[in-house]
Design a protein around this motif. Sequence first.
Motif, PDB file in Angstrom:
ATOM      1  N   VAL A   1       0.847  -1.180   0.000  1.00 46.13           N
ATOM      2  CA  VAL A   1       0.000   0.000   0.000  1.00 46.13           C
ATOM      3  C   VAL A   1       0.884   1.232   0.000  1.00 46.13           C
ATOM      4  O   VAL A   1       1.779   1.373   0.831  1.00 46.13           O
ATOM      5  CB  VAL A   1      -0.911   0.016   1.239  1.00 46.13           C
ATOM      6  CG1 VAL A   1      -1.747   1.294   1.256  1.00 46.13           C
ATOM      7  CG2 VAL A   1      -1.807  -1.207   1.248  1.00 46.13           C
TER       8      VAL A   1
ATOM      9  N   SER B   1       5.511   2.688   0.332  1.00 46.37           N
ATOM     10  CA  SER B   1       4.927   1.589   1.102  1.00 46.37           C
ATOM     11  C   SER B   1       5.687   1.304   2.395  1.00 46.37           C
ATOM     12  O   SER B   1       5.353   0.361   3.113  1.00 46.37           O
ATOM     13  CB  SER B   1       4.885   0.317   0.245  1.00 46.37           C
ATOM     14  OG  SER B   1       6.200  -0.038  -0.187  1.00 46.37           O
TER      15      SER B   1
ATOM     16  N   LYS C   1      -6.078   4.153   6.327  1.00 44.00           N
ATOM     17  CA  LYS C   1      -6.941   3.546   5.319  1.00 44.00           C
ATOM     18  C   LYS C   1      -6.110   3.060   4.140  1.00 44.00           C
ATOM     19  O   LYS C   1      -5.384   3.831   3.518  1.00 44.00           O
ATOM     20  CB  LYS C   1      -7.964   4.576   4.847  1.00 44.00           C
ATOM     21  CG  LYS C   1      -8.825   4.138   3.686  1.00 44.00           C
ATOM     22  CD  LYS C   1      -9.738   5.283   3.266  1.00 44.00           C
ATOM     23  CE  LYS C   1     -10.499   4.971   1.985  1.00 44.00           C
ATOM     24  NZ  LYS C   1     -11.339   6.115   1.565  1.00 44.00           N
ATOM     25  N   ALA C   2      -6.188   1.762   3.847  1.00 45.98           N
ATOM     26  CA  ALA C   2      -5.475   1.202   2.700  1.00 45.98           C
ATOM     27  C   ALA C   2      -6.362   1.189   1.458  1.00 45.98           C
ATOM     28  O   ALA C   2      -5.897   1.365   0.340  1.00 45.98           O
ATOM     29  CB  ALA C   2      -4.997  -0.212   3.016  1.00 45.98           C
ATOM     30  N   SER C   3      -7.644   0.968   1.674  1.00 47.58           N
ATOM     31  CA  SER C   3      -8.651   1.039   0.615  1.00 47.58           C
ATOM     32  C   SER C   3      -9.987   1.256   1.309  1.00 47.58           C
ATOM     33  O   SER C   3     -10.043   1.359   2.534  1.00 47.58           O
ATOM     34  CB  SER C   3      -8.672  -0.251  -0.216  1.00 47.58           C
ATOM     35  OG  SER C   3      -9.221  -1.313   0.532  1.00 47.58           O
TER      36      SER C   3
ATOM     37  N   VAL D   1      -1.603  -5.246   6.670  1.00 44.03           N
ATOM     38  CA  VAL D   1      -2.788  -4.750   5.974  1.00 44.03           C
ATOM     39  C   VAL D   1      -3.910  -5.745   6.217  1.00 44.03           C
ATOM     40  O   VAL D   1      -3.798  -6.924   5.887  1.00 44.03           O
ATOM     41  CB  VAL D   1      -2.543  -4.590   4.459  1.00 44.03           C
ATOM     42  CG1 VAL D   1      -3.833  -4.159   3.767  1.00 44.03           C
ATOM     43  CG2 VAL D   1      -1.448  -3.565   4.199  1.00 44.03           C
ATOM     44  N   LYS D   2      -4.985  -5.267   6.818  1.00 38.56           N
ATOM     45  CA  LYS D   2      -6.104  -6.138   7.168  1.00 38.56           C
ATOM     46  C   LYS D   2      -7.259  -5.889   6.209  1.00 38.56           C
ATOM     47  O   LYS D   2      -7.838  -4.798   6.157  1.00 38.56           O
ATOM     48  CB  LYS D   2      -6.549  -5.867   8.609  1.00 38.56           C
ATOM     49  CG  LYS D   2      -7.586  -6.844   9.119  1.00 38.56           C
ATOM     50  CD  LYS D   2      -7.025  -8.255   9.242  1.00 38.56           C
ATOM     51  CE  LYS D   2      -8.064  -9.217   9.810  1.00 38.56           C
ATOM     52  NZ  LYS D   2      -7.566 -10.591   9.879  1.00 38.56           N
ATOM     53  N   GLU D   3      -7.609  -6.912   5.445  1.00 38.50           N
ATOM     54  CA  GLU D   3      -8.724  -6.809   4.505  1.00 38.50           C
ATOM     55  C   GLU D   3     -10.068  -6.874   5.236  1.00 38.50           C
ATOM     56  O   GLU D   3     -10.165  -7.374   6.359  1.00 38.50           O
ATOM     57  CB  GLU D   3      -8.637  -7.944   3.479  1.00 38.50           C
ATOM     58  CG  GLU D   3      -7.335  -7.990   2.692  1.00 38.50           C
ATOM     59  CD  GLU D   3      -7.186  -6.847   1.701  1.00 38.50           C
ATOM     60  OE1 GLU D   3      -8.190  -6.144   1.451  1.00 38.50           O
ATOM     61  OE2 GLU D   3      -6.077  -6.645   1.179  1.00 38.50           O
TER      62      GLU D   3
ATOM     63  N   SER E   1     -10.202  -1.828   3.631  1.00 39.08           N
ATOM     64  CA  SER E   1      -9.054  -2.401   4.329  1.00 39.08           C
ATOM     65  C   SER E   1      -8.283  -1.323   5.078  1.00 39.08           C
ATOM     66  O   SER E   1      -8.323  -0.138   4.724  1.00 39.08           O
ATOM     67  CB  SER E   1      -8.125  -3.132   3.350  1.00 39.08           C
ATOM     68  OG  SER E   1      -7.639  -2.247   2.362  1.00 39.08           O
ATOM     69  N   THR E   2      -7.585  -1.747   6.124  1.00 40.94           N
ATOM     70  CA  THR E   2      -6.838  -0.837   6.990  1.00 40.94           C
ATOM     71  C   THR E   2      -5.423  -1.344   7.182  1.00 40.94           C
ATOM     72  O   THR E   2      -5.186  -2.541   7.350  1.00 40.94           O
ATOM     73  CB  THR E   2      -7.530  -0.717   8.371  1.00 40.94           C
ATOM     74  OG1 THR E   2      -8.827  -0.152   8.197  1.00 40.94           O
ATOM     75  CG2 THR E   2      -6.729   0.162   9.312  1.00 40.94           C
ATOM     76  N   LEU E   3      -4.481  -0.424   7.173  1.00 37.73           N
ATOM     77  CA  LEU E   3      -3.078  -0.727   7.396  1.00 37.73           C
ATOM     78  C   LEU E   3      -2.748  -0.453   8.857  1.00 37.73           C
ATOM     79  O   LEU E   3      -3.080   0.609   9.393  1.00 37.73           O
ATOM     80  CB  LEU E   3      -2.228   0.150   6.477  1.00 37.73           C
ATOM     81  CG  LEU E   3      -0.723   0.036   6.496  1.00 37.73           C
ATOM     82  CD1 LEU E   3      -0.168   0.449   5.145  1.00 37.73           C
ATOM     83  CD2 LEU E   3      -0.097   0.918   7.569  1.00 37.73           C
TER      84      LEU E   3
ATOM     85  N   ASP F   1       0.356  -0.172  11.577  1.00 37.67           N
ATOM     86  CA  ASP F   1       1.787  -0.045  11.848  1.00 37.67           C
ATOM     87  C   ASP F   1       1.926  -0.120  13.365  1.00 37.67           C
ATOM     88  O   ASP F   1       1.678   0.848  14.072  1.00 37.67           O
ATOM     89  CB  ASP F   1       2.298   1.298  11.302  1.00 37.67           C
ATOM     90  CG  ASP F   1       3.804   1.459  11.488  1.00 37.67           C
ATOM     91  OD1 ASP F   1       4.459   0.494  11.917  1.00 37.67           O
ATOM     92  OD2 ASP F   1       4.314   2.558  11.201  1.00 37.67           O
TER      93      ASP F   1
END
Length: 231
Positions: A3, A49, A102-104, A163-165, A107-109, A111
């Motif tokens: 991402v 990324s 927010k990755a999409s 990254v969690k879908e 989905s969430t990133l 760290d």
Amino acid sequence: MLVSLNTVFAVPLHCNGCVDDVTSALKQVDGIDKIQCDLSKQLVSVKGSAPPSSIVKAIQGTGRDAIVRGSGEPNSSAVCILETHEPAHNATPVRGLARLVKASSQSTLFDLTLSGMRPRTTYFASIRNAGDISRGPLSTGGLYKSIGSVTVDEHGSGQAFIVKEDMPIWEVIGRSMVVGLDKDCKKMFLEDVVGVIARSAGVWENEKTVCSCSGKTIWEERKDAVSKGMV
């Protein structure tokens, strides 16, 4: 899943030599696509990324500090300070920090950085149904969703970039996060660390240099946070 995200850092830049040092250090970090330094505002903008925690570590390697000032789009970022509620650890309760971006749309990133944990141990992170941490992990409610694991080293420190879908960031803000010993994220122990997930600033949403609450500069606030183990 890689991402790409934009993150802005406050960095004490005093001259073009500072800019060159920071830029050179960041070019050694995998996953960085673009670096922009604003000497007048003492800000560094990074796109790529690479985890924000890795970028902070690289900047600190130049002898300078760095504070995340915003990451991702507006209304797309969150933060969670992780603390232990075990009485024996009350002197220094903070054990970690999780940054969420927010990755999409779905989905969430995450760290996730931990310190002061049990050495050479694997911990498992999860989102809980409630945002109540009055009794530590015991009051956070049932399991909402598991996130992943992080193994700490012999010094009790560790990091994970996950990254969690199927987990929109807006669904987790206000809930709590638990990082604990149970692989199935069902049993909870006083040693587990916990925090409430709160919205944080996106890129260019936070340009303040003085905290309106305390009247301290961001660097004075940073010093206080370090002394408490919050970073």
